[in-house]
Scaffold this motif. Structure first.
Motif, PDB file in Angstrom:
ATOM      1  N   GLY B  47      35.257  54.014  35.084  1.00  0.00           N
ATOM      2  CA  GLY B  47      34.530  54.961  36.202  1.00  0.00           C
ATOM      3  C   GLY B  47      34.006  54.272  37.489  1.00  0.00           C
ATOM      4  N   ASP B  48      33.975  52.827  37.329  1.00  0.00           N
ATOM      5  CA  ASP B  48      33.651  51.943  38.621  1.00  0.00           C
ATOM      6  C   ASP B  48      34.616  51.340  38.937  1.00  0.00           C
ATOM      7  N   TRP B  49      35.666  51.776  38.843  1.00  0.00           N
ATOM      8  CA  TRP B  49      36.908  51.124  39.445  1.00  0.00           C
ATOM      9  C   TRP B  49      36.937  50.754  40.718  1.00  0.00           C
ATOM     10  N   ALA B  50      36.569  51.699  41.664  1.00  0.00           N
ATOM     11  CA  ALA B  50      36.402  51.592  43.398  1.00  0.00           C
ATOM     12  C   ALA B  50      35.406  50.459  43.589  1.00  0.00           C
ATOM     13  N   GLN B  51      34.154  50.307  42.742  1.00  0.00           N
ATOM     14  CA  GLN B  51      33.157  49.161  43.091  1.00  0.00           C
ATOM     15  C   GLN B  51      33.865  47.917  42.691  1.00  0.00           C
ATOM     16  N   LEU B  52      34.467  47.849  41.444  1.00  0.00           N
ATOM     17  CA  LEU B  52      35.065  46.512  41.053  1.00  0.00           C
ATOM     18  C   LEU B  52      36.240  46.046  42.183  1.00  0.00           C
ATOM     19  N   ARG B  53      36.881  47.074  42.551  1.00  0.00           N
ATOM     20  CA  ARG B  53      37.942  46.885  43.751  1.00  0.00           C
ATOM     21  C   ARG B  53      37.034  46.230  44.964  1.00  0.00           C
ATOM     22  N   ALA B  54      36.091  46.779  45.370  1.00  0.00           N
ATOM     23  CA  ALA B  54      35.411  46.244  46.432  1.00  0.00           C
ATOM     24  C   ALA B  54      34.733  44.760  45.991  1.00  0.00           C
ATOM     25  N   ALA B  55      34.501  45.008  44.892  1.00  0.00           N
ATOM     26  CA  ALA B  55      33.614  43.419  44.714  1.00  0.00           C
ATOM     27  C   ALA B  55      34.849  42.398  44.572  1.00  0.00           C
ATOM     28  N   GLY B  56      36.031  42.608  43.938  1.00  0.00           N
ATOM     29  CA  GLY B  56      36.989  41.823  43.970  1.00  0.00           C
ATOM     30  C   GLY B  56      37.616  41.418  45.339  1.00  0.00           C
ATOM     31  N   ARG B  57      37.684  42.605  46.285  1.00  0.00           N
ATOM     32  CA  ARG B  57      37.991  41.931  47.563  1.00  0.00           C
ATOM     33  C   ARG B  57      37.005  41.279  48.269  1.00  0.00           C
ATOM     34  N   ALA B  58      35.698  41.449  48.145  1.00  0.00           N
ATOM     35  CA  ALA B  58      34.744  40.776  48.781  1.00  0.00           C
ATOM     36  C   ALA B  58      34.694  39.110  48.293  1.00  0.00           C
ATOM     37  N   VAL B  59      34.853  39.036  46.881  1.00  0.00           N
ATOM     38  CA  VAL B  59      34.857  37.557  46.534  1.00  0.00           C
ATOM     39  C   VAL B  59      35.866  36.831  46.964  1.00  0.00           C
ATOM     40  N   LYS B  60      37.139  37.510  46.996  1.00  0.00           N
ATOM     41  CA  LYS B  60      38.143  36.672  47.576  1.00  0.00           C
ATOM     42  C   LYS B  60      38.322  36.634  49.197  1.00  0.00           C
ATOM     43  N   ASP B  61      37.635  37.382  49.767  1.00  0.00           N
ATOM     44  CA  ASP B  61      37.532  37.409  51.347  1.00  0.00           C
ATOM     45  C   ASP B  61      36.373  35.908  51.451  1.00  0.00           C
ATOM     46  N   ARG B  62      35.291  35.871  50.739  1.00  0.00           N
ATOM     47  CA  ARG B  62      34.256  35.060  50.677  1.00  0.00           C
ATOM     48  C   ARG B  62      34.970  33.759  50.571  1.00  0.00           C
ATOM     49  N   THR B  63      35.757  33.773  49.404  1.00  0.00           N
ATOM     50  CA  THR B  63      36.433  32.536  49.005  1.00  0.00           C
ATOM     51  C   THR B  63      37.271  31.831  50.272  1.00  0.00           C
ATOM     52  N   LEU B  64      38.058  32.749  50.922  1.00  0.00           N
ATOM     53  CA  LEU B  64      39.263  32.435  51.657  1.00  0.00           C
ATOM     54  C   LEU B  64      38.355  31.980  53.050  1.00  0.00           C
ATOM     55  N   ARG B  65      37.296  32.605  53.407  1.00  0.00           N
ATOM     56  CA  ARG B  65      36.582  32.313  54.711  1.00  0.00           C
ATOM     57  C   ARG B  65      35.777  31.072  54.591  1.00  0.00           C
TER      58      ARG B  65
END
Lengths: 214, 498
Positions: B47-65
């Motif tokens: 049920g929290d797929w959208a939240q997991l997706r947002a977290a995954g995106r943010a973790v990767k963005d933080r890493t890349l930046r």
């Protein structure tokens, strides 16, 4: 300039748009996802674990501590195993009822020698109900990674309820990253041929999980 | 990027050939539709797929930046745990490092767990030149290697082969590499898998050197993670004495806790399972358990160039789940080989031209290998806006502009073959800015419509080679409006409020 310096310098040049002063914290990570999916009793969590393990074609058994030696003897006998490898810290009473060759794992055991052994019995570090996963962390009752890989038959004993968690986040919080970890969800499988699932490629073809209550 | 793609035709030419292969299309259609339906069910369980997706995106963005920060932390942690870290600026350097490391062991053969990074750099070919045999041990990779073929899907590299083809390959080729296929081998998947087990087991049990990639590297702890199904990964990661992992620098994640996001996103998105059968995690070396020597080769090979592009950078979030391939109408019909890269499908269409640049005809054509339908973005577990990057790269191909290549900022010229398109767009811009001219042109076009060819001649042919030229209507919209509503008040620009 070393390649290390070259790559790091390229990274820094590539990121001139990023505010350096703020540090990594400048990108917030929302963690509003769930710690577990659903609110279950310990009993229901164990039941979900059993269902999901079975869904991935692991064979699941329930027993009390007192019944474990009898069950293990039965399972090994039923399969016709003549030898079983065990990690050094496996409680000796677990195999008290077995009359087959018990091989203690040792660093000098070669992969070929392991290949000649029929079964392996281990404990586990934690089991995850939502995904049907058991996790081994090379603890004394689990042993080195190779013993649960080369023999064709793995019996894993999970202590219920203390070793069962609901979810992946709960499992990671319990595990120590410094240990080698092996997460196992059902037996070895492949879907590489027309996406038909086939169990048993290189890992054990049979995974039996014993859910042991006190 | 890779040595295997020299002379590859541009995407339209390769796709034109593969779309005529009815067996290929049937195999692909069956496979992609099966996985995409299963995936939707697996994702629907959370049920929290959208939240997991947002977290995954943010973790990767933080890493890349802050990639430099995390790479330095990772190096520190891996070294502290007993591993040795090497840095490779490009494919050639990575291949030199790995070849040197294998030679130092005195071994002439290695076992490999499937790795996109080593495919990207052409490691097997480089090792072969140095007299070292590299055995692929993933069943699909074995099928590809024995068939002297190329992988065509990120997750199921032999997706283009059916069981009868696989049986034929095993029968004719296994004997040249080791244990031959059993007599009377049928095309039942279980029998084929058993043949692969027997063939590879003798290699696993004697292997002294293993080579892998990794799905994730944890900066905080120095832990590497490999997810797989067959156990060939576990074999390669634990039985050899020496383990060499070649991993792209974008695969790092900051913390141990971050794995809770990706270990939920990846299996459900890729194989549509709650969890893949095996996940291995190791941190440096462990006394008496597994390889006693561990080398980590951190690979750039165009990743920092990609990082320098603030729009295209998001492609580096990719966790190689392949969900975008399975929903893509273009991939489904053209197949993976048409993309001419280790990375096919929508993600390949944005990753490859960034890693390799757009100098070759093939790489310049990849941003066009899409209908821009957006299905790839919808399924991406780390929310890579693939259509946005495709459009961005098309602009670069047509207009040229500032890019970073090999770490150096440079200005590239427009790609060849796009002059007519550029001229046409400029002319269109001119006409759209002059209503009178546009009206006159439309009327002229409508009156001469019977004379219009089906295909454009001259420089416009490239456009109509891959598209149908739309018929010009008998009357323009403006004329129709004028004729039917021309007398009414408000003339169409004004909202009536009703």
């Amino acid at each position: 300039m070393s390649s290390r310096d070259v790559v790091l310098a390229r990274v820094r040049r590539a990121l001139t748009d990023v505010p350096r002063a703020a540090g990594p914290e400048e990108t917030a990570v929302p963690r509003d996802y769930l710690r577990a999916h659903g609110d279950r009793s310990a009993e229901d969590t164990a039941r979900l674990l059993a269902e999901n393990l079975a869904d991935y074609r692991a064979v699941v058994h329930d027993t009390h501590a007192a019944g474990l030696p009898g069950l293990l003897a039965h399972l090994l006998g039923e399969r016709g195993s003549r030898s079983v490898v065990v990690p050094p810290g496996l409680p000796p009473e677990w195999l008290a009822d077995c009359d087959i060759e018990v091989v203690p794992d040792a660093p000098e055991t070669t992969p070929d020698a392991l290949d000649a052994i029929d079964s392996v019995v281990t404990g586990c570090a934690v089991a995850i109900a939502e995904t049907g996963t058991i996790v081994l962390d090379a603890g004394p009752d689990q042993g080195r990674r190779r013993i649960t890989l080369v023999p064709d038959h793995h019996i894993c004993v999970v202590r219920v309820p203390e070793q069962v968690v609901a979810s992946v986040p709960q499992a990671l919080a319990r595990l120590a990253p410094g240990h080698p970890l092996t997460w196992i969800s059902g037996p070895s499988a492949t879907s590489d041929i027309e996406l038909d699932r086939v169990e048993g490629v290189h890992g054990p073809r049979t995974l039996e999980v014993v859910l042991m209550t006190p | 990027m890779s040595v295997t793609d020299l002379g590859m035709p541009a995407f339209p030419a390769a796709a034109a050939r593969s779309t005529r292969d009815t067996r290929l299309r049937a195999n692909l259609r069956h496979a992609t539709h099966t996985i995409r339906d299963k995936r939707a069910r697996a994702v629907g369980e959370l049920g929290d797929w959208a939240q997991l997706r947002a977290a995954g995106r943010a973790v990767k963005d933080r890493t890349l930046r802050h990639l430099d920060h995390y790479l330095e932390r990772l190096e520190e942690a891996v070294t502290a745990a007993g591993g040795q870290v090497h840095w490779a600026a490009d494919a050639a350097e990575a291949n030199r490092i790995v070849t040197r490391l294998v030679r130092a062991t005195g071994e002439r053969e290695v076992v490999k767990v499937k790795s996109m990074a080593t495919q990207e750099i052409g490691l097997n070919e480089a090792l072969a030149e140095a007299g070292i045999s590299a055995y692929e041990t993933d069943l699909a990779e074995l099928i590809v290697q024995l068939g002297k073929d190329r992988p065509s899907h990120i997750l199921v590299p032999a997706i283009h082969r059916n069981r009868a083809e696989i049986r034929d390959i095993f029968r004719s080729e296994m004997g040249d590499w080791g244990r031959p296929a059993p007599d009377g081998l049928s095309d039942r998947p279980a029998e084929l898998a058993e043949a692969a087990r027997l063939h590879l087991r003798e290699k696993f049990l004697r292997a002294k050197v293993g080579i892998s990639g990794a799905n994730f590297m944890v900066a905080e702890t120095g832990t590497l993670v490999v997810v797989e199904s067959e156990g060939n990964g576990r074999m390669c990661l634990t039985l050899p004495e020496t383990l060499i992992s070649v991993v792209g620098i974008e695969k790092v994640v900051p913390t141990w806790q971050d794995l809770e996001v990706f270990l939920q996103l990846l299996p459900r998105s890729s194989t549509a399972e709650r969890m893949n059968p095996y996940t291995s995690m190791w941190t440096g070396t462990t006394d008496g358990d597994g390889p006693q020597t561990f080398h980590l080769v951190l690979l750039d090979n165009g990743r920092t160039d990609t990082l320098a592009d603030t729009v295209g950078r998001q492609a580096l979030r990719c966790i190689r789940c392949s969900a975008c391939l399975n929903v893509c109408p273009v991939y489904e019909r053209a197949g993976g080989h048409a993309y001419g890269s280790a990375y096919p499908g929508p993600i390949g269409a944005i990753l490859t031209p960034q890693l390799r640049g757009t100098a070759s005809e093939l790489d310049a054509s990849l941003p066009y290998a899409s209908s821009l339908c957006g299905a790839c973005y919808e399924v991406c577990p780390v929310a890579i806006d693939i259509p946005e990057v495709l459009v961005h790269l098309r602009e670069r191909v047509v207009e040229g502009g500032k890019v970073t290549r090999g770490g150096v900022k440079t200005v590239i010229r427009p790609a060849k073959g796009h002059a007519a398109e550029r001229a046409a767009m400029r002319a269109a811009g001119f006409a759209f800015g002059r209503p009178g001219l546009l009206r006159a042109g439309q009327r002229l076009a409508a009156r001469t419509r019977k004379l219009h060819p089906r295909r454009l001649p001259g420089p416009g042919r490239a456009w109509t080679d891959t598209r149908d030229l739309p018929p010009v209507p008998a009357e323009s919209f403006r004329d129709w409006w004028q004729r039917t509503r021309g007398g009414e008040q408000g003339g169409g620009r004004q909202e009536s409020g009703q």
